[in-house]
Design a protein around this motif. Sequence first.
Motif, PDB file in Angstrom:
ATOM      1  N   LEU A 129       0.737  -1.064  -0.011  1.00 18.33           N
ATOM      2  CA  LEU A 129      -0.156   0.060  -0.036  1.00 18.33           C
ATOM      3  C   LEU A 129       0.897   1.276   0.176  1.00 18.33           C
ATOM      4  N   LYS A 130       1.748   1.188   0.859  1.00 19.51           N
ATOM      5  CA  LYS A 130       2.741   2.412   0.868  1.00 19.51           C
ATOM      6  C   LYS A 130       3.638   2.596  -0.413  1.00 19.51           C
ATOM      7  N   GLN A 131       4.023   1.519  -1.116  1.00 17.15           N
ATOM      8  CA  GLN A 131       4.793   1.730  -2.341  1.00 17.15           C
ATOM      9  C   GLN A 131       3.801   2.405  -3.338  1.00 17.15           C
ATOM     10  N   ILE A 132       2.205   2.370  -3.226  1.00 17.66           N
ATOM     11  CA  ILE A 132       1.473   2.776  -4.533  1.00 17.66           C
ATOM     12  C   ILE A 132       1.021   4.244  -4.183  1.00 17.66           C
ATOM     13  N   SER A 133       0.832   4.155  -2.475  1.00 20.73           N
ATOM     14  CA  SER A 133       0.512   5.594  -1.901  1.00 20.73           C
ATOM     15  C   SER A 133       1.065   5.806  -0.573  1.00 20.73           C
ATOM     16  N   PRO A 134       2.246   6.655  -0.467  1.00 17.29           N
ATOM     17  CA  PRO A 134       3.012   6.692   0.887  1.00 17.29           C
ATOM     18  C   PRO A 134       2.308   7.477   1.676  1.00 17.29           C
ATOM     19  N   ALA A 135       1.277   8.133   1.473  1.00 20.09           N
ATOM     20  CA  ALA A 135       0.387   8.767   2.714  1.00 20.09           C
ATOM     21  C   ALA A 135      -0.681   7.950   3.089  1.00 20.09           C
ATOM     22  N   ILE A 136      -0.926   6.852   2.645  1.00 21.12           N
ATOM     23  CA  ILE A 136      -2.106   6.048   2.974  1.00 21.12           C
ATOM     24  C   ILE A 136      -1.792   5.536   4.424  1.00 21.12           C
ATOM     25  N   GLN A 137      -2.938   5.557   5.122  1.00 23.91           N
ATOM     26  CA  GLN A 137      -2.767   5.125   6.593  1.00 23.91           C
ATOM     27  C   GLN A 137      -3.381   3.583   6.619  1.00 23.91           C
ATOM     28  N   VAL A 138      -2.986   2.697   7.367  1.00 26.03           N
ATOM     29  CA  VAL A 138      -3.346   1.354   7.313  1.00 26.03           C
ATOM     30  C   VAL A 138      -3.493   0.825   8.755  1.00 26.03           C
ATOM     31  N   VAL A 139      -4.651   0.388   9.112  1.00 21.47           N
ATOM     32  CA  VAL A 139      -4.914  -0.494  10.417  1.00 21.47           C
ATOM     33  C   VAL A 139      -5.036  -2.009   9.930  1.00 21.47           C
ATOM     34  N   SER A 140      -3.993  -2.730  10.726  1.00 17.17           N
ATOM     35  CA  SER A 140      -3.955  -3.957  10.415  1.00 17.17           C
ATOM     36  C   SER A 140      -4.551  -4.889  11.897  1.00 17.17           C
TER      37      SER A 140
END
Length: 269
Positions: A129-140
């Motif tokens: 996800l970060k490779q495509i959109s570095p600003a994305i916030q991810v909750v895992s």
Amino acid sequence: MQQAIAILDSGVGGLTVVKEVMRQLPQEKIIYFGDTARTPYGPRTSEEVVQFTRQIVDYLVQFQPKMIVIACNTATAVALEDIRSRVNVPVVGVIHPGARAAIKATQTGVVGVIGTDGTIRSGAYLNALKQISPAIQVVSRSCPDFVPMVEKGLFRSPETHKVVEKSLEGLSFPPMDCLILGCTHYPFLADTIGEVMGPNVSLISSADETAREISTILYQTNHLARSHETPIHQFFCSGEPAMFRHIAQDWLGEQIMLQPVVWQSPSIT
């Protein structure tokens, strides 16, 4: 003889990818291998998952497939590059297609990911996800109870709803607007997961996007099936065949009823 697309998974989860391939590419022959004797892969070490994936691929290459699809998020996370280095056909995983679909879907820039312990521990979705959109916030969050339920065919029971509700407790909060089902088993539970997460959270399954990637690669390499004959699919499982066949027929429905299928139980160890 028509070359097949080989699809492998730790169990029945990869059937979600099979269903989409059958829908989008109905002329393609499929060879499926579900490692139901050794599922789930999530709690296992990376070394074990790589070893198991190699064994399955070594078994499948005897059929000379034109492509190998690792339809298991855990195996994709730890074994994809290893398998690519060992075979001379395209190898497709399910993580990057799922990540791309989530990036397209999110409006808020906050994406949830649920998966096995192994997938979440690897950080594969976070990295993709970060490779495509570095600003994305991810909750895992890992949901280790989901795969065993699906493998037992328990994806519509009241008990399943309780387990899903407990596993996802507190995960649904604004501004998360989409949730990646980071295990190919999880679409079997999509209705229940959707009820628990609520209508404001879109569920992202990598199966659709993976099937599209398969189609694109086969088109670009001029390997799309040209025959108009009905393909004969082959389904293998390493464990109890009766439950595997029951789940496969239930999930694939009419698509598997309309096409001839060979069911086999191999030994790969």
